[in-house]
Design a protein around this motif. Structure first.
Motif, mmCIF file in Angstrom:
data_model
loop_
_atom_site.group_PDB
_atom_site.id
_atom_site.type_symbol
_atom_site.label_atom_id
_atom_site.label_comp_id
_atom_site.label_asym_id
_atom_site.label_seq_id
_atom_site.Cartn_x
_atom_site.Cartn_y
_atom_site.Cartn_z
ATOM 1 N N MET A 128 0.844 -1.194 0.000
ATOM 2 C CA MET A 128 0.000 0.000 0.000
ATOM 3 C C MET A 128 0.882 1.248 0.000
ATOM 4 O O MET A 128 1.384 1.660 1.046
ATOM 5 C CB MET A 128 -0.918 -0.013 1.228
ATOM 6 N N LEU A 129 1.064 1.835 -1.181
ATOM 7 C CA LEU A 129 1.934 3.000 -1.328
ATOM 8 C C LEU A 129 1.223 4.108 -2.085
ATOM 9 O O LEU A 129 0.374 3.843 -2.945
ATOM 10 C CB LEU A 129 3.203 2.621 -2.111
ATOM 11 N N PRO A 130 1.557 5.386 -1.816
ATOM 12 C CA PRO A 130 1.020 6.481 -2.621
ATOM 13 C C PRO A 130 1.699 6.549 -3.980
ATOM 14 O O PRO A 130 2.799 6.022 -4.155
ATOM 15 C CB PRO A 130 1.353 7.724 -1.774
ATOM 16 N N ARG A 131 1.013 7.169 -4.947
ATOM 17 C CA ARG A 131 1.505 7.431 -6.298
ATOM 18 C C ARG A 131 1.556 6.196 -7.188
ATOM 19 O O ARG A 131 1.169 6.258 -8.351
ATOM 20 C CB ARG A 131 2.872 8.121 -6.289
ATOM 21 N N LEU A 132 2.018 5.075 -6.644
ATOM 22 C CA LEU A 132 2.070 3.830 -7.413
ATOM 23 C C LEU A 132 2.059 2.677 -6.409
ATOM 24 O O LEU A 132 2.868 2.659 -5.489
ATOM 25 C CB LEU A 132 3.347 3.793 -8.260
ATOM 26 N N SER A 133 1.132 1.734 -6.572
ATOM 27 C CA SER A 133 1.025 0.655 -5.593
ATOM 28 C C SER A 133 2.252 -0.247 -5.641
ATOM 29 O O SER A 133 2.953 -0.328 -6.657
ATOM 30 C CB SER A 133 -0.223 -0.186 -5.867
ATOM 31 N N GLY A 134 2.480 -0.941 -4.538
ATOM 32 C CA GLY A 134 3.600 -1.859 -4.492
ATOM 33 C C GLY A 134 3.500 -2.957 -5.536
ATOM 34 O O GLY A 134 4.507 -3.359 -6.136
ATOM 35 N N MET A 135 2.294 -3.460 -5.790
ATOM 36 C CA MET A 135 2.114 -4.497 -6.799
ATOM 37 C C MET A 135 2.478 -3.973 -8.183
ATOM 38 O O MET A 135 3.098 -4.682 -8.983
ATOM 39 C CB MET A 135 0.667 -4.995 -6.787
#
Length: 222
Positions: A54-61
């Motif tokens: 769960m990351l901002p701008r671009l998801s970890g997946m």
């Protein structure tokens, strides 16, 4: 000294990881969002990536998918996730992650998984780039598989399992050996994982490629 990229938007957790890993002798660098993390990961300067889903701008997946498509080598990725759903874990492994760890976690467990990931990287680098068993060929460097000259599409875990079986052709391998070497010695998932993935490989390669040694494990014969 191994270099580890920490891609985590929780500032306190990222700082804790940085301190712990530095204390263990690793070089570290941080990124607090997906886009920055992807840019750093693609630099090729890191031996392993700790990647939050769960990351901002671009998801970890999405970071993981783009990294696997773009990089020439293969940087081990360990997913950090608060999710405990089986499908999230399966999706991460199939997208190319080496392992995952669910938050909250003990730092000792994380360090063990990091060591396992770095060992796999070292083993892959030292492995012969081309393996052949019968009509089956595996290119470790390019991570490609062909059967009778035709390409076969495998997931990351399927590829790793097949590579280990081919590297040890004519040797009976126990399920415990395969779990330890392919999934990691500290793997705590379903104990039938080896049987499930052997079944997946047989569906793609043919039933006779991997033989079952009843009560022991599996073997590939040259």
């Amino acid at each position: 000294m191994a270099r580890i990229l920490i891609v985590e938007d929780e500032e306190k957790l990222a700082r804790m990881l940085e301190l712990e890993l530095t204390h263990e002798g690793y070089e570290t660098e941080k990124a607090c969002d997906g886009r920055t993390g992807l840019e750093k990961a693609l630099s090729g300067r890191f031996d392993l990536v700790l990647l939050d889903i769960m990351l901002p701008r671009l998801s970890g997946m999405e970071v993981l998918r783009r990294l696997r498509r773009a990089e020439e080598g293969h940087t081990p990725v360990l997913l950090l996730t608060a999710r405990d759903a089986v499908m999230d874990k399966v999706s991460g492994l199939d997208a190319g992650a080496e392992d995952y760890i669910t938050k909250p976690f003990a730092i000792e467990e994380l360090l063990a998984r990091i060591r396992a990931g770095l060992r796999k990287r070292g083993s892959a680098a030292a492995a012969s780039p081309a393996l052949t068993v019968g009509a089956l060929s595996l290119d470790a460097a390019g991570r490609t598989v062909t059967l009778h000259g035709a390409p076969v599409t495998l997931t990351r875990r399927e590829f790793d399992l097949l590579q280990y079986l081919m590297e040890h052709a004519n040797h009976v391998l126990t399920r415990e050996q395969l779990l330890s070497q392919v999934w990691g010695y500290d793997y705590a998932g379903e104990t039938n994982a080896v049987d499930v993935y052997v079944s997946f490989l047989r569906n793609k390669l043919g039933a006779g490629v991997i033989e079952t040694v009843r009560g022991v494990g599996y073997i590939m014969r040259r």
